[in-house]
Design a protein around this motif. Sequence first.
Motif, PDB file in Angstrom:
ATOM      1  N   GLN A  43       4.905  -3.664  72.984  1.00 23.58           N
ATOM      2  CA  GLN A  43       5.713  -2.868  73.902  1.00 23.58           C
ATOM      3  C   GLN A  43       6.614  -1.887  73.172  1.00 23.58           C
ATOM      4  O   GLN A  43       6.890  -0.805  73.668  1.00 23.58           O
ATOM      5  N   SER A  44       7.102  -2.278  71.996  1.00 25.14           N
ATOM      6  CA  SER A  44       7.945  -1.378  71.219  1.00 25.14           C
ATOM      7  C   SER A  44       8.038  -1.870  69.782  1.00 25.14           C
ATOM      8  O   SER A  44       7.864  -3.052  69.499  1.00 25.14           O
ATOM      9  N   VAL A  45       8.309  -0.916  68.887  1.00 29.54           N
ATOM     10  CA  VAL A  45       8.587  -1.202  67.484  1.00 29.54           C
ATOM     11  C   VAL A  45       9.828  -0.406  67.119  1.00 29.54           C
ATOM     12  O   VAL A  45       9.889   0.805  67.369  1.00 29.54           O
ATOM     13  N   ARG A  46      10.818  -1.098  66.586  1.00 27.41           N
ATOM     14  CA  ARG A  46      12.080  -0.444  66.232  1.00 27.41           C
ATOM     15  C   ARG A  46      12.364  -0.631  64.741  1.00 27.41           C
ATOM     16  O   ARG A  46      12.160  -1.709  64.196  1.00 27.41           O
ATOM     17  N   ASP A  47      12.861   0.429  64.115  1.00 27.06           N
ATOM     18  CA  ASP A  47      13.276   0.390  62.715  1.00 27.06           C
ATOM     19  C   ASP A  47      14.781   0.172  62.711  1.00 27.06           C
ATOM     20  O   ASP A  47      15.543   1.046  63.108  1.00 27.06           O
ATOM     21  N   LEU A  48      15.192  -1.016  62.293  1.00 29.85           N
ATOM     22  CA  LEU A  48      16.600  -1.373  62.299  1.00 29.85           C
ATOM     23  C   LEU A  48      17.017  -1.773  60.891  1.00 29.85           C
ATOM     24  O   LEU A  48      16.195  -2.146  60.071  1.00 29.85           O
ATOM     25  N   GLY A  49      18.265  -1.745  60.642  1.00 28.07           N
ATOM     26  CA  GLY A  49      18.775  -2.264  59.379  1.00 28.07           C
ATOM     27  C   GLY A  49      19.727  -3.401  59.677  1.00 28.07           C
ATOM     28  O   GLY A  49      20.207  -3.555  60.795  1.00 28.07           O
ATOM     29  N   ASP A  50      19.982  -4.212  58.686  1.00 28.98           N
ATOM     30  CA  ASP A  50      20.902  -5.343  58.871  1.00 28.98           C
ATOM     31  C   ASP A  50      21.829  -5.389  57.673  1.00 28.98           C
ATOM     32  O   ASP A  50      21.409  -5.680  56.556  1.00 28.98           O
ATOM     33  N   ASP A  51      23.083  -5.055  57.892  1.00 33.12           N
ATOM     34  CA  ASP A  51      24.045  -5.074  56.787  1.00 33.12           C
ATOM     35  C   ASP A  51      24.955  -6.297  56.831  1.00 33.12           C
ATOM     36  O   ASP A  51      26.030  -6.306  56.263  1.00 33.12           O
ATOM     37  N   ARG A  70      14.988  -4.107  58.375  1.00 28.06           N
ATOM     38  CA  ARG A  70      14.535  -4.951  59.485  1.00 28.06           C
ATOM     39  C   ARG A  70      13.770  -4.092  60.476  1.00 28.06           C
ATOM     40  O   ARG A  70      14.242  -3.051  60.910  1.00 28.06           O
ATOM     41  N   ASP A  71      12.573  -4.541  60.830  1.00 28.27           N
ATOM     42  CA  ASP A  71      11.819  -3.948  61.929  1.00 28.27           C
ATOM     43  C   ASP A  71      11.725  -4.986  63.029  1.00 28.27           C
ATOM     44  O   ASP A  71      11.625  -6.181  62.760  1.00 28.27           O
ATOM     45  N   SER A  72      11.769  -4.527  64.260  1.00 29.36           N
ATOM     46  CA  SER A  72      11.712  -5.424  65.403  1.00 29.36           C
ATOM     47  C   SER A  72      10.576  -4.989  66.316  1.00 29.36           C
ATOM     48  O   SER A  72      10.471  -3.813  66.671  1.00 29.36           O
TER      49      SER A  72
END
Length: 106
Positions: free
Chosen positions: A80-88, A96-98
């Motif tokens: 349904q979706s792919v998000r490029d996230l970071g985690d600090d 982090r990818d979700s």
Amino acid sequence: MVDWSVMRKDARYPAVVLTLVFDGRPQDLDGNVGLRASTVQIDIYGRERGQVVALREAVIAAISGPYTQGGVRFGRAFIQSVRDLGDDSAPEFVHRDSIDAQIWHT
């Protein structure tokens, strides 16, 4: 390493965390319907961006085809979706990818 809901404190990277977002229980007048869809959020963590992208694509490939595990039949997953996230939140930045995947199963 794959965990459900929360990453272990001693986790090593790369790591995958699965979270059940929605688990509908469809019914008709006779009771539960066998086939149903669940939405799972799949978070992939790693120190290097390329490592996260490669693991993300491997996860998508792994859940794309039908298979049976533990007597449960799984159909193909719909991404349904792919998000490029970071985690600090760690002492150093972690990529982090979700992925949100709707997974059909009986």
